[in-house]
Write an enzyme that holds these catalytic residues in place. Structure first.
Site, PDB file in Angstrom:
ATOM      1  N   LYS A 112      -2.505 -11.248  -2.273  1.00  0.00           N
ATOM      2  CA  LYS A 112      -2.741 -11.289  -0.825  1.00  0.00           C
ATOM      3  C   LYS A 112      -3.743 -12.367  -0.415  1.00  0.00           C
ATOM      4  O   LYS A 112      -3.753 -12.791   0.733  1.00  0.00           O
ATOM      5  CB  LYS A 112      -3.218  -9.919  -0.335  1.00  0.00           C
ATOM      6  N   LYS A 193       9.892  -6.293  -4.290  1.00  0.00           N
ATOM      7  CA  LYS A 193       9.925  -4.947  -3.727  1.00  0.00           C
ATOM      8  C   LYS A 193      10.310  -4.997  -2.254  1.00  0.00           C
ATOM      9  O   LYS A 193       9.905  -5.915  -1.530  1.00  0.00           O
ATOM     10  CB  LYS A 193       8.545  -4.300  -3.888  1.00  0.00           C
ATOM     11  N   LYS A 196       7.886  -3.814   4.238  1.00  0.00           N
ATOM     12  CA  LYS A 196       7.877  -3.956   5.690  1.00  0.00           C
ATOM     13  C   LYS A 196       7.138  -5.209   6.142  1.00  0.00           C
ATOM     14  O   LYS A 196       7.254  -5.628   7.294  1.00  0.00           O
ATOM     15  CB  LYS A 196       7.250  -2.717   6.334  1.00  0.00           C
TER      16      LYS A 196
END
Length: 329
Positions: A112, A193, A196
């Protein structure tokens, strides 16, 4: 005594089929056998910038989807993480027991923060707060995906470290990882994966997608070369991912699905999968809209938070006593 289970989902973006299959379906199963704490982890969501209106809407949406999927607030604790302030206080305490090197090794932080000029400290210390989420209830089991196992290992280390330094107190939690469906992959790239946060909306099925959108996304889902509907994650990851979704939503085994479509091409399989998903999600969506319009959600969250605070406050008091804090009177 029943074992305690703790899990939570961030209210950032729309919940996906991956969240439902990999997490929420298992929450529903676990609640009948264990004492369950299911949070909407809004404190974790703000490790990256959030629009306030969107955070409020997404928080209510996640909570309502928990209930619509079958989590029963009469037997499970459903609440907002921020409504139980003991999470944040224990999070700070555990941060003081966590080494920077441990946090620097966290894969999610590396992913991230990669390529960014500036990263918030909250993203760095996020695993210590996650450890607090678990340990504040002395949870025995934590449903986690493969991507969260590293954080749970840190939680186990911190529990052991506290126990060694201050005396036996914390339960060392165990992961709960179902064998099938724990990791549903992206519709456009089965090496990633389903998420969202993916900017490509076609890569995931949102739980509130309309039937036409669901059918369209499945029809456009990436498939492997060849034509056989066989479960072979190593050589046919794309069709294997779609078969896992089919199995989870239909109740059929992977072998039954392979037998049903033997000798057929992908088109018929994908068309049927679209209908299976519509049949699975339409009742959930109906319940969701009923819950949102009923006006009962805030009361349910308040009751869940009160029960959670009763447990969390006792744990935090024990932690502070062992560490030498003066009691508050």
């Amino acid at each position: 005594m029943a074992k305690k289970v703790l899990s939570g989902i961030q209210p950032s973006g729309s919940l996906t089929l991956g969240n439902y299959i990999g997490a929420i379906k298992n929450f529903v199963k676990l609640q009948n056998e264990h004492e369950c704490f299911f949070m909407v982890v809004d404190l974790h969501a703000i490790t990256v910038a959030q629009d306030p209106a969107a955070l409020r809407e997404n928080s209510e949406s996640v909570a309502a989807l928990y209930l619509a999927a079958g989590i029963d607030p009469k037997i499970s604790n459903v609440y907002m993480q921020s409504h139980v302030p003991q999470h944040a206080e224990l999070g700070w305490i555990l941060t003081t027991l966590t080494a920077m090197g441990e946090l620097e090794r966290m894969t999610q932080f590396k992913d991230k923060s990669s390529g960014k000029d500036s990263v918030g400290a909250g993203l760095f210390v996020y695993p210590s707060l996650m450890a607090a989420d678990i340990l504040i209830y002395n949870a025995d089991l934590v449903p986690v995906g493969e991507d969260q196992k590293q954080h749970l290992e840190l939680t186990r280390d911190l529990a052991g470290r506290f126990n060694h330094r201050f005396g036996d107190f914390f339960t060392v939690p165990e992961p709960y990882i179902p064998e099938v469906g724990a990791r549903i992959m992206s519709l456009d790239d089965a090496s990633k994966k389903m998420s969202k946060s993916n900017p490509n909306a076609g890569s995931y099925i949102a739980l509130l997608d309309t039937p036409d959108i669901i059918r369209k996304k499945i029809s456009r889902a990436t498939t492997d070369s060849g034509r056989e509907v066989v479960f072979d994650p190593a050589n046919k990851p794309e069709i294997s991912n779609l078969m896992s979704i089919y199995a989870e939503c239909s109740g059929m085994s992977l072998q039954q699905i392979a037998d049903k479509y033997e000798g057929q091409m992908y088109g018929g399989f994908k068309k049927d999968l679209g209908e299976v998903l519509v049949a699975t999600l339409e009742p959930l969506q109906q319940r969701y809209h009923e819950i949102r319009s009923s006006g009962t959600l805030s009361d349910i969250l308040a009751e869940g938070a009160e029960r959670a605070r009763n447990v969390a406050s006792q744990t935090l008091a024990g932690v502070k006593e062992r560490m030498g804090f003066l009691p508050y009177r």
